[in-house]
Motif scaffolding. Structure first.
Motif, PDB file in Angstrom:
ATOM      1  N   PRO A  66      -3.524   6.800  -1.485  1.00  0.00           N
ATOM      2  CA  PRO A  66      -2.663   5.638  -1.741  1.00  0.00           C
ATOM      3  C   PRO A  66      -2.411   4.846  -0.462  1.00  0.00           C
ATOM      4  O   PRO A  66      -2.344   5.406   0.635  1.00  0.00           O
ATOM      5  CB  PRO A  66      -1.366   6.262  -2.276  1.00  0.00           C
ATOM      6  CG  PRO A  66      -1.763   7.610  -2.776  1.00  0.00           C
ATOM      7  CD  PRO A  66      -2.874   8.059  -1.880  1.00  0.00           C
ATOM      8  N   SER A  67      -2.265   3.550  -0.622  1.00  0.00           N
ATOM      9  CA  SER A  67      -2.008   2.676   0.518  1.00  0.00           C
ATOM     10  C   SER A  67      -0.511   2.578   0.788  1.00  0.00           C
ATOM     11  O   SER A  67       0.291   2.407  -0.147  1.00  0.00           O
ATOM     12  CB  SER A  67      -2.576   1.282   0.245  1.00  0.00           C
ATOM     13  OG  SER A  67      -2.216   0.380   1.268  1.00  0.00           O
ATOM     14  N   LEU A  68      -0.136   2.682   2.045  1.00  0.00           N
ATOM     15  CA  LEU A  68       1.268   2.586   2.456  1.00  0.00           C
ATOM     16  C   LEU A  68       1.564   1.286   3.196  1.00  0.00           C
ATOM     17  O   LEU A  68       2.636   1.139   3.785  1.00  0.00           O
ATOM     18  CB  LEU A  68       1.637   3.783   3.343  1.00  0.00           C
ATOM     19  CG  LEU A  68       1.420   5.171   2.738  1.00  0.00           C
ATOM     20  CD1 LEU A  68       1.820   6.254   3.737  1.00  0.00           C
ATOM     21  CD2 LEU A  68       2.198   5.318   1.435  1.00  0.00           C
ATOM     22  N   GLU A  69       0.629   0.344   3.161  1.00  0.00           N
ATOM     23  CA  GLU A  69       0.805  -0.892   3.921  1.00  0.00           C
ATOM     24  C   GLU A  69       1.986  -1.710   3.405  1.00  0.00           C
ATOM     25  O   GLU A  69       2.727  -2.307   4.183  1.00  0.00           O
ATOM     26  CB  GLU A  69      -0.474  -1.732   3.862  1.00  0.00           C
ATOM     27  CG  GLU A  69      -1.668  -1.091   4.574  1.00  0.00           C
ATOM     28  CD  GLU A  69      -2.894  -1.977   4.515  1.00  0.00           C
ATOM     29  OE1 GLU A  69      -2.779  -3.090   3.933  1.00  0.00           O
ATOM     30  OE2 GLU A  69      -3.945  -1.580   5.045  1.00  0.00           O
ATOM     31  N   ARG A  70       2.185  -1.731   2.105  1.00  0.00           N
ATOM     32  CA  ARG A  70       3.243  -2.556   1.515  1.00  0.00           C
ATOM     33  C   ARG A  70       4.423  -1.714   1.031  1.00  0.00           C
ATOM     34  O   ARG A  70       5.137  -2.104   0.121  1.00  0.00           O
ATOM     35  CB  ARG A  70       2.671  -3.369   0.340  1.00  0.00           C
ATOM     36  CG  ARG A  70       1.548  -4.318   0.738  1.00  0.00           C
ATOM     37  CD  ARG A  70       1.124  -5.170  -0.436  1.00  0.00           C
ATOM     38  NE  ARG A  70       2.272  -5.846  -1.016  1.00  0.00           N
ATOM     39  CZ  ARG A  70       2.480  -5.988  -2.327  1.00  0.00           C
ATOM     40  NH1 ARG A  70       1.628  -5.463  -3.183  1.00  0.00           N
ATOM     41  NH2 ARG A  70       3.544  -6.627  -2.779  1.00  0.00           N
ATOM     42  N   LEU A  71       4.601  -0.568   1.641  1.00  0.00           N
ATOM     43  CA  LEU A  71       5.652   0.345   1.189  1.00  0.00           C
ATOM     44  C   LEU A  71       7.042  -0.286   1.238  1.00  0.00           C
ATOM     45  O   LEU A  71       7.833  -0.099   0.283  1.00  0.00           O
ATOM     46  CB  LEU A  71       5.616   1.635   2.015  1.00  0.00           C
ATOM     47  CG  LEU A  71       6.519   2.768   1.519  1.00  0.00           C
ATOM     48  CD1 LEU A  71       6.140   3.172   0.100  1.00  0.00           C
ATOM     49  CD2 LEU A  71       6.425   3.967   2.459  1.00  0.00           C
ATOM     50  N   PRO A  72       7.418  -1.039   2.298  1.00  0.00           N
ATOM     51  CA  PRO A  72       8.767  -1.646   2.303  1.00  0.00           C
ATOM     52  C   PRO A  72       9.007  -2.615   1.144  1.00  0.00           C
ATOM     53  O   PRO A  72      10.042  -2.547   0.465  1.00  0.00           O
ATOM     54  CB  PRO A  72       8.833  -2.361   3.654  1.00  0.00           C
ATOM     55  CG  PRO A  72       7.865  -1.623   4.514  1.00  0.00           C
ATOM     56  CD  PRO A  72       6.749  -1.239   3.599  1.00  0.00           C
ATOM     57  N   SER A  73       8.036  -3.500   0.879  1.00  0.00           N
ATOM     58  CA  SER A  73       8.224  -4.455  -0.216  1.00  0.00           C
ATOM     59  C   SER A  73       8.175  -3.766  -1.572  1.00  0.00           C
ATOM     60  O   SER A  73       8.920  -4.123  -2.500  1.00  0.00           O
ATOM     61  CB  SER A  73       7.163  -5.552  -0.151  1.00  0.00           C
ATOM     62  OG  SER A  73       5.855  -5.010  -0.282  1.00  0.00           O
TER      63      SER A  73
END
Length: 272
Positions: A66-73
């Motif tokens: 899974p990608s964590l790049e957009r975790l905050p949004s």
């Protein structure tokens, strides 16, 4: 010679299935026929399912890790989904209380009020929450407010029915004793009927919250806010790693809400 059905059952022996009557056998046959008809109408095919398994495996291979790049949004969208569920459930539960009081038989109001209240509850329940979301998106525009209104209406129908049944099932003795002393019927409801039904109110509301959390995800697919919209965008863009992150976040939220709800229901049923 006595038949096996004439032999008395020994203590501790398991109960045998009774031989169905001709009418029961006919109903079973009709039910089986409806099942086969439904499977045929939906195109159920184990061969196609087996053929599609490689494509499913390809999706999981492309979605991992899974990608964590957009975790905050994504976290903000998940919080918004939870807020929609909580707000919609509370508002819907509050709306359902007067509807339930009027819907319960022999509690308050006449036959006309009872029929009208039951009709409103039936409409709230029978129209899917996704349809309510589409209606409220037209009314108030895109965003979480439309989703919250849809959840509130759906919860009002869900809780309204079970709240009414809970009040119908409480012991009538305390209420009748108060009425015999000249207490008004509305005061009797708030002093005797509703306190006795409160545990059922709480457990039903917790079930409604669990239902609302799952519904709020789907409502986002039609623009009603929450993380569902993020999931739709990720799937449309073939961004499967981000979609996997969203799915795991949704799974975690649902599990947490269900576990907290189960613990709370246990405490309520135990009298705490």
């Amino acid at each position: 010679m006595a038949s096996t059905t004439d032999i008395p059952r020994q203590p501790g022996m398991p109960v045998r299935f009774e031989r169905p009557s001709a009418l029961a056998f006919l109903l079973y046959a009709v039910g089986l026929g409806v099942l086969v008809w439904s499977l045929d109408g939906t195109g159920w095919s184990l061969a196609e399912l087996a053929t599609g398994l490689p494509a499913l495996g390809d999706f999981f291979s492309r979605a991992w890790p899974p990608s964590l790049e957009r975790l905050p949004s994504l976290s903000s969208a998940l919080v918004e989904t939870f807020q929609m569920a909580v707000a919609g459930t509370v508002v819907g539960a509050l709306i359902s209380i007067p509807l339930a009081v009027l819907s319960a038989r022999n509690l308050l109001g006449g036959r006309v009020a009872n029929a009208v209240a039951r009709g409103i509850v039936a409409i709230f329940r029978t129209v899917p929450d996704l349809v309510w979301a589409l209606i409220f998106v037209i009314a108030v525009g895109l965003g979480p407010f439309a989703g919250t209104l849809a959840i509130a209406v759906d919860t009002a129908g869900f809780c309204g029915r079970f709240f009414a049944e809970a009040m119908e099932d409480v012991d009538k003795g305390p209420a009748e004793a108060l009425q015999a002393q000249g207490v008004r019927r509305i005061d009797t409801i708030f002093c005797a009927v509703m306190p006795a039904a409160t545990p059922a109110f709480i457990t039903t509301t917790l079930f409604a919250l669990e239902k609302a959390v799952r519904s709020s995800v789907v409502l986002g697919l039609v623009g009603a806010g929450g993380i569902g919209l993020e999931l739709k965008v990720a799937m449309d863009m073939f961004d499967y790693p981000t979609a996997a992150t969203i799915i795991l976040m949704i799974f975690g939220l649902v599990v947490i809400v269900e576990q907290v709800g189960a613990h709370t229901r246990t405490r309520v049923m135990d009298g705490h």
